[in-house]
Design an enzyme around this catalytic site. Structure first.
Site, PDB file in Angstrom:
ATOM      1  N   LYS A  13      14.749 -83.615  -9.671  1.00 53.99           N
ATOM      2  CA  LYS A  13      15.467 -82.523 -10.350  1.00 53.99           C
ATOM      3  C   LYS A  13      16.952 -82.535 -10.038  1.00 53.99           C
ATOM      4  CE  LYS A  13      13.526 -78.761  -8.911  1.00 53.99           C
ATOM      5  NZ  LYS A  13      12.585 -79.308  -7.963  1.00 53.99           N
ATOM      6  N   ARG A  88      11.403 -70.383 -10.392  1.00 52.16           N
ATOM      7  CA  ARG A  88      10.302 -71.049  -9.691  1.00 52.16           C
ATOM      8  C   ARG A  88       9.031 -70.210  -9.709  1.00 52.16           C
ATOM      9  NH1 ARG A  88      13.749 -74.341  -6.017  1.00 52.16           N
ATOM     10  NH2 ARG A  88      12.482 -75.808  -4.847  1.00 52.16           N
ATOM     11  N   ARG A 127      13.416 -89.439   2.450  1.00 48.74           N
ATOM     12  CA  ARG A 127      14.644 -89.091   1.732  1.00 48.74           C
ATOM     13  C   ARG A 127      15.823 -88.778   2.656  1.00 48.74           C
ATOM     14  NH1 ARG A 127      14.859 -84.315  -2.795  1.00 48.74           N
ATOM     15  NH2 ARG A 127      14.517 -82.899  -1.050  1.00 48.74           N
ATOM     16  N   ARG A 160      16.976 -83.491   5.091  1.00 47.45           N
ATOM     17  CA  ARG A 160      16.772 -82.042   5.021  1.00 47.45           C
ATOM     18  C   ARG A 160      15.704 -81.638   6.019  1.00 47.45           C
ATOM     19  NH1 ARG A 160      16.347 -80.089  -1.172  1.00 47.45           N
ATOM     20  NH2 ARG A 160      14.783 -78.779  -0.180  1.00 47.45           N
ATOM     21  N   ARG A 171       5.415 -77.097   0.539  1.00 45.67           N
ATOM     22  CA  ARG A 171       6.253 -76.934  -0.659  1.00 45.67           C
ATOM     23  C   ARG A 171       5.496 -77.366  -1.913  1.00 45.67           C
ATOM     24  NH1 ARG A 171      11.053 -80.405   1.178  1.00 45.67           N
ATOM     25  NH2 ARG A 171      11.930 -80.085  -0.885  1.00 45.67           N
TER      26      ARG A 171
HETATM   27  P1  AMP Z   1      15.396 -76.878  -3.303  1.00 44.03           P
HETATM   28  O1  AMP Z   1      16.663 -77.459  -2.807  1.00 44.03           O
HETATM   29  O2  AMP Z   1      15.484 -76.504  -4.780  1.00 44.03           O
HETATM   30  O3  AMP Z   1      14.199 -77.732  -3.009  1.00 44.03           O
HETATM   31  O4  AMP Z   1      15.181 -75.480  -2.532  1.00 44.03           O
HETATM   32  C1  AMP Z   1      15.043 -75.442  -1.120  1.00 44.03           C
HETATM   33  C2  AMP Z   1      14.379 -74.137  -0.687  1.00 44.03           C
HETATM   34  O5  AMP Z   1      15.188 -73.024  -1.098  1.00 44.03           O
HETATM   35  C3  AMP Z   1      13.006 -73.868  -1.287  1.00 44.03           C
HETATM   36  O6  AMP Z   1      11.960 -74.517  -0.580  1.00 44.03           O
HETATM   37  C4  AMP Z   1      12.934 -72.343  -1.158  1.00 44.03           C
HETATM   38  O7  AMP Z   1      12.670 -71.942   0.180  1.00 44.03           O
HETATM   39  C5  AMP Z   1      14.366 -71.922  -1.493  1.00 44.03           C
HETATM   40  N1  AMP Z   1      14.529 -71.716  -2.962  1.00 44.03           N
HETATM   41  C6  AMP Z   1      15.302 -72.457  -3.800  1.00 44.03           C
HETATM   42  N2  AMP Z   1      15.205 -72.009  -5.056  1.00 44.03           N
HETATM   43  C7  AMP Z   1      14.353 -70.959  -5.027  1.00 44.03           C
HETATM   44  C8  AMP Z   1      13.833 -70.088  -6.012  1.00 44.03           C
HETATM   45  N3  AMP Z   1      14.169 -70.197  -7.302  1.00 44.03           N
HETATM   46  N4  AMP Z   1      12.966 -69.122  -5.615  1.00 44.03           N
HETATM   47  C9  AMP Z   1      12.622 -68.979  -4.320  1.00 44.03           C
HETATM   48  N5  AMP Z   1      13.054 -69.780  -3.347  1.00 44.03           N
HETATM   49  C10 AMP Z   1      13.920 -70.775  -3.674  1.00 44.03           C
END
Ligand code: AMP
Length: 218
Positions: A13, A88, A127, A160, A171
């Site tokens: 993404k 999400r 990663r 990360r 996740r």
């Molecule tokens: P990402 O970088 O998009 O994988 O997001 C990392 C983390 O941020 C996720 O595992 C969630 O803990 C939080 N997060 C990001 N976007 C959202 C969202 N739309 N709703 C809830 N938590 C989010």
């Protein structure tokens, strides 16, 4: 155009959103990046976000939606943007529709980058990401030329903290239970564009751009 990018953690993404937003001249609004920025700045939101991110859980809908609303209130998002990692949950998808409807706008397309669960685990566990430009690398499939350094900008690479196996599994579970229902939400509205994420980066981008340009022309 308002575009939503959907896909499991590790589906590409972030990579595809960066390419597509540049090609289509749409601001890239990434909820995860907004959380990580808040964390770096040690704000209250950042500290709260950390507790969810570390556990591989989603942050509260209300807080995430407010954060996105503040971001898209900036003038650069007045005529469109590309959402990466948001919505999400169904609650977030409905909230986004409400926010856009108030501006006389709507989500034009939702792109789903489909990748198998086994492949997602493999991708996430090796990663590394550039701290400066966010370019992702993989120890086995796309290593950087120099260990720990970004090929593009020379920035430092990091892993990360939520890319460890236990959190990755959590996740993925959260993705399948909370985010996958959104696919049907957009499919029913005739907005879902399915793309295979198992191809190379350039091929996936080509497919996404082709599908979005087709949608834009309608
Ligand atoms: P990402 O970088 O998009 O994988 O997001 C990392 C983390 O941020 C996720 O595992 C969630 O803990 C939080 N997060 C990001 N976007 C959202 C969202 N739309 N709703 C809830 N938590 C989010």
């Amino acid at each position: 155009m308002y575009v939503v990018m959907l896909g499991g953690p590790g589906a590409g993404k972030g990579t595809q959103s960066a390419i597509v937003s540049q090609e289509m001249n749409l601001p890239h609004v990434a909820s995860g990046d907004l959380f990580r920025q808040a964390l770096e700045q040690q704000t209250e939101l950042g500290l709260l976000a950390k507790s969810y991110m570390d556990k591989g859980e989603l942050g509260p809908d209300e807080i995430v939606t407010k954060m996105i609303l503040e971001r898209i209130d900036s003038p650069d998002c007045a005529s469109g943007c590309l959402f990466d990692g948001f919505p999400r949950t169904l609650v977030q998808a409905e909230a986004l529709d409400g926010i856009l409807a108030e501006r006389g706008e709507a989500v034009d397309a939702a792109v789903y980058i489909k990748v198998s669960e086994a492949e997602l685990v493999k991708r996430l566990s090796g990663r590394w990401i550039c701290r400066q430009c966010q370019t992702p690398y993989h120890v086995a499939t796309s290593p950087p030329a120099m260990v720990g350094k970004c090929d593009k900008c020379g920035g430092q690479l990091y892993q990360r903290s939520d890319d460890n196996e236990e959190t990755v599994r959590k996740r993925l579970k959260v993705f399948f239970s909370q985010t996958v229902p959104i696919l049907d939400y957009y499919r029913k509205q005739g907005k879902l564009l399915d793309v295979s994420g198992n191809l190379g980066i350039a091929e996936v981008s080509k497919e996404i751009l082709c599908a979005l340009r087709g949608r834009e022309a309608q």
